[in-house]
Design a protein around this motif. Structure first.
Motif, mmCIF file in Angstrom:
data_model
loop_
_atom_site.group_PDB
_atom_site.id
_atom_site.type_symbol
_atom_site.label_atom_id
_atom_site.label_comp_id
_atom_site.label_asym_id
_atom_site.label_seq_id
_atom_site.Cartn_x
_atom_site.Cartn_y
_atom_site.Cartn_z
ATOM 1 N N GLN A 160 14.209 114.049 74.156
ATOM 2 C CA GLN A 160 15.293 113.761 73.004
ATOM 3 C C GLN A 160 15.609 114.950 72.472
ATOM 4 O OE1 GLN A 160 13.133 110.300 71.374
ATOM 5 N NE2 GLN A 160 14.933 109.630 71.216
ATOM 6 N N ILE A 161 14.848 116.096 72.462
ATOM 7 C CA ILE A 161 15.189 117.289 71.344
ATOM 8 C C ILE A 161 15.973 118.198 72.179
ATOM 9 C CG2 ILE A 161 14.033 119.141 70.190
ATOM 10 C CD1 ILE A 161 11.621 117.071 70.004
ATOM 11 N N ILE A 162 17.111 118.549 71.469
ATOM 12 C CA ILE A 162 17.931 119.715 72.049
ATOM 13 C C ILE A 162 17.246 121.019 71.478
ATOM 14 C CG2 ILE A 162 20.275 120.550 71.690
ATOM 15 C CD1 ILE A 162 21.259 117.706 71.602
ATOM 16 N N ALA A 163 16.932 121.007 70.250
ATOM 17 C CA ALA A 163 16.501 122.347 69.584
ATOM 18 C C ALA A 163 15.853 122.319 68.426
ATOM 19 C CB ALA A 163 17.824 123.292 69.558
ATOM 20 N N PHE A 164 15.083 123.223 68.222
ATOM 21 C CA PHE A 164 14.264 123.320 66.670
ATOM 22 C C PHE A 164 15.180 124.465 66.066
ATOM 23 C CE2 PHE A 164 11.114 121.427 69.713
ATOM 24 C CZ PHE A 164 10.416 120.449 68.919
ATOM 25 N N VAL A 165 15.367 124.202 64.810
ATOM 26 C CA VAL A 165 16.195 125.146 63.912
ATOM 27 C C VAL A 165 15.455 125.469 62.792
ATOM 28 C CG1 VAL A 165 18.065 125.749 62.840
ATOM 29 C CG2 VAL A 165 18.323 124.334 64.976
ATOM 30 N N ALA A 166 14.979 126.640 62.481
ATOM 31 C CA ALA A 166 14.517 127.078 61.240
ATOM 32 C C ALA A 166 15.656 127.355 60.220
ATOM 33 C CB ALA A 166 13.641 128.325 61.227
ATOM 34 N N ASP A 167 15.480 126.952 59.155
ATOM 35 C CA ASP A 167 16.578 127.066 58.122
ATOM 36 C C ASP A 167 15.896 127.060 56.615
ATOM 37 O OD1 ASP A 167 18.815 127.364 56.482
ATOM 38 O OD2 ASP A 167 19.694 125.444 57.239
ATOM 39 N N GLY A 168 15.701 128.303 56.200
ATOM 40 C CA GLY A 168 15.160 128.615 54.915
ATOM 41 C C GLY A 168 13.616 128.050 55.041
ATOM 42 N N ARG A 169 13.018 127.178 54.199
ATOM 43 C CA ARG A 169 11.594 127.072 54.323
ATOM 44 C C ARG A 169 11.405 125.639 55.289
ATOM 45 N NH1 ARG A 169 9.672 126.233 48.117
ATOM 46 N NH2 ARG A 169 7.925 126.003 49.153
ATOM 47 N N HIS A 170 12.315 125.231 55.814
ATOM 48 C CA HIS A 170 12.171 123.971 56.585
ATOM 49 C C HIS A 170 12.315 124.292 58.320
ATOM 50 C CE1 HIS A 170 11.794 121.417 53.014
ATOM 51 N NE2 HIS A 170 12.714 122.025 52.721
ATOM 52 N N THR A 171 11.708 123.343 59.051
ATOM 53 C CA THR A 171 12.162 123.572 60.274
ATOM 54 C C THR A 171 12.716 122.182 60.801
ATOM 55 O OG1 THR A 171 10.305 124.877 60.778
ATOM 56 C CG2 THR A 171 11.261 123.912 62.597
ATOM 57 N N PHE A 172 13.880 122.001 61.449
ATOM 58 C CA PHE A 172 14.475 120.939 61.814
ATOM 59 C C PHE A 172 14.432 120.463 63.322
ATOM 60 C CE2 PHE A 172 16.390 122.256 57.789
ATOM 61 C CZ PHE A 172 16.553 121.130 57.035
ATOM 62 N N ILE A 173 14.623 119.213 63.721
ATOM 63 C CA ILE A 173 14.721 118.976 65.062
ATOM 64 C C ILE A 173 16.100 118.362 65.137
ATOM 65 C CG2 ILE A 173 14.295 117.121 66.764
ATOM 66 C CD1 ILE A 173 11.292 117.213 65.963
ATOM 67 N N TYR A 174 16.651 118.772 66.196
ATOM 68 C CA TYR A 174 18.396 118.391 66.430
ATOM 69 C C TYR A 174 18.242 117.430 67.749
ATOM 70 C CZ TYR A 174 20.411 121.049 62.721
ATOM 71 O OH TYR A 174 20.686 121.656 61.541
ATOM 72 N N THR A 175 18.577 116.141 67.755
ATOM 73 C CA THR A 175 18.553 115.225 68.901
ATOM 74 C C THR A 175 19.525 115.200 69.424
ATOM 75 O OG1 THR A 175 18.389 113.303 67.399
ATOM 76 C CG2 THR A 175 16.132 114.182 67.969
ATOM 77 N N GLN A 176 19.630 114.457 70.571
ATOM 78 C CA GLN A 176 20.577 114.041 71.514
ATOM 79 C C GLN A 176 21.592 112.956 70.763
ATOM 80 O OE1 GLN A 176 18.112 112.583 74.737
ATOM 81 N NE2 GLN A 176 19.283 113.571 76.145
ATOM 82 N N ARG A 204 14.454 134.102 65.782
ATOM 83 C CA ARG A 204 13.631 133.737 64.867
ATOM 84 C C ARG A 204 13.809 132.286 64.459
ATOM 85 N NH1 ARG A 204 13.461 138.096 60.150
ATOM 86 N NH2 ARG A 204 11.691 136.459 59.517
ATOM 87 N N SER A 205 15.119 131.782 64.657
ATOM 88 C CA SER A 205 15.540 130.731 64.055
ATOM 89 C C SER A 205 15.852 129.487 65.162
ATOM 90 C CB SER A 205 16.972 130.858 63.228
ATOM 91 O OG SER A 205 16.819 131.951 62.233
ATOM 92 N N PHE A 206 15.745 129.602 66.586
ATOM 93 C CA PHE A 206 16.024 128.749 67.285
ATOM 94 C C PHE A 206 14.883 128.605 68.365
ATOM 95 C CE2 PHE A 206 20.157 129.593 65.200
ATOM 96 C CZ PHE A 206 20.769 128.484 65.442
ATOM 97 N N ILE A 207 14.632 127.558 68.833
ATOM 98 C CA ILE A 207 14.006 127.050 70.090
ATOM 99 C C ILE A 207 14.788 126.073 70.883
ATOM 100 C CG2 ILE A 207 12.041 126.122 71.218
ATOM 101 C CD1 ILE A 207 10.408 127.068 68.769
ATOM 102 N N VAL A 208 15.042 126.225 72.174
ATOM 103 C CA VAL A 208 16.066 125.541 72.692
ATOM 104 C C VAL A 208 15.452 124.682 74.110
ATOM 105 C CG1 VAL A 208 18.136 126.550 71.743
ATOM 106 C CG2 VAL A 208 17.113 127.391 74.275
#
Length: 252
Positions: A160-176, A204-208
């Motif tokens: 379901q995961i499109i990408a992981f994104v580092a933004d500041g002190r947090h890491t986010f999952i973006y989903t379909q 440094r900020s994206f894993i796709v």
């Protein structure tokens, strides 16, 4: 019964101690440690002084499995984790329990009850369990992530995961489904636990994820611009030093 707590969050240390004091078991916490390196050093010298280890998975300088790789642990371990099913199947299969934070009193009591069974086993059996756990961890890439949604916990599969994104002190999952969730991992940790055939760290900020890349186009300074099935807040750029590796990965 003497216990070691390996936990990098002071509030979590305090809550676990309070819960332990409520159980019918006489457990004395002899040491608190908050990082991998100190844990390795202490266990190398004092492991015989304890009967049980409560071990957080994510620590200030690494993860719990780094400890198990550096020192032979023969004492029963109860793992704790904030909201991640880190090899939970392996924990269960090897009779090593885990506690989901915030620590639940009933779950804690059951985990200590399981310890009574572990104490009846000999050292070689306990070591074999830990060896099996490490083998499972080293060979199995992560298949799902547990994320918080309000007071609930939701399971997100990697597909379901499109990408992981580092933004500041947090890491986010973006989903379909165009949702965003905070995940309790640093980008460096994610590169170790994600299947490298499916995921690539562009900078440094994206894993796709490969399956969710629509198009790739040339960009300034010999870089690449990725267009995903979902538009993210920032452009996804493949750094110049990673272009060759990305092309090999994407063509594979």
């Amino acid at each position: 019964m003497k216990a070691l707590i390996i936990e990098d969050e002071k509030p979590a240390q305090g809550k676990l101690l309070r819960q332990l004091n409520k159980t019918p078991y006489d457990i004395e916490v002899v040491k608190y440690i908050d990082n991998v390196s100190s844990s390795v050093k202490w266990l190398s010298q004092h492991q015989s002084d304890i009967d049980l280890i409560f071990m957080d998975i994510h620590l200030t300088d690494g993860i719990a499995f780094d400890i198990l790789k550096e020192v032979q642990v023969v004492k029963p371990i109860i793992f704790t984790t904030a909201y991640d099913e880190y090899a939970l199947d392996a924990f269960k299969a090897n009779s090593i329990d885990y506690l989901l934070k915030p620590v639940d009193f009933e779950a804690l009591t059951k985990a200590i009850q399981k310890l009574e069974v572990l104490q009846m086993q000999n050292i070689s059996e306990t070591k074999s369990q830990l060896d099996n756990l490490l083998e499972s961890y080293n060979q199995k890439y992560k298949e799902r992530f547990m994320v918080r949604v309000g007071d609930a916990i939701k399971s997100i599969t990697v597909d379901q995961i499109i990408a992981f994104v580092a933004d500041g002190r947090h890491t986010f999952i973006y989903t379909q489904d165009n949702r965003r969730y905070v995940v309790d991992f640093k980008m460096e940790e994610l590169t170790d636990i994600l299947d490298p055939e499916k995921f690539f760290r562009t900078n440094r900020s994206f894993i796709v994820q490969k399956a969710h890349i629509k198009t790739v186009e040339k960009y300034t300074n010999s870089r690449l611009l990725l267009h995903l099935v979902l538009e993210l807040p920032k452009e996804v750029i493949v750094g110049r030093e990673k272009v060759k590796d990305f092309k090999n990965w994407f063509d594979n």
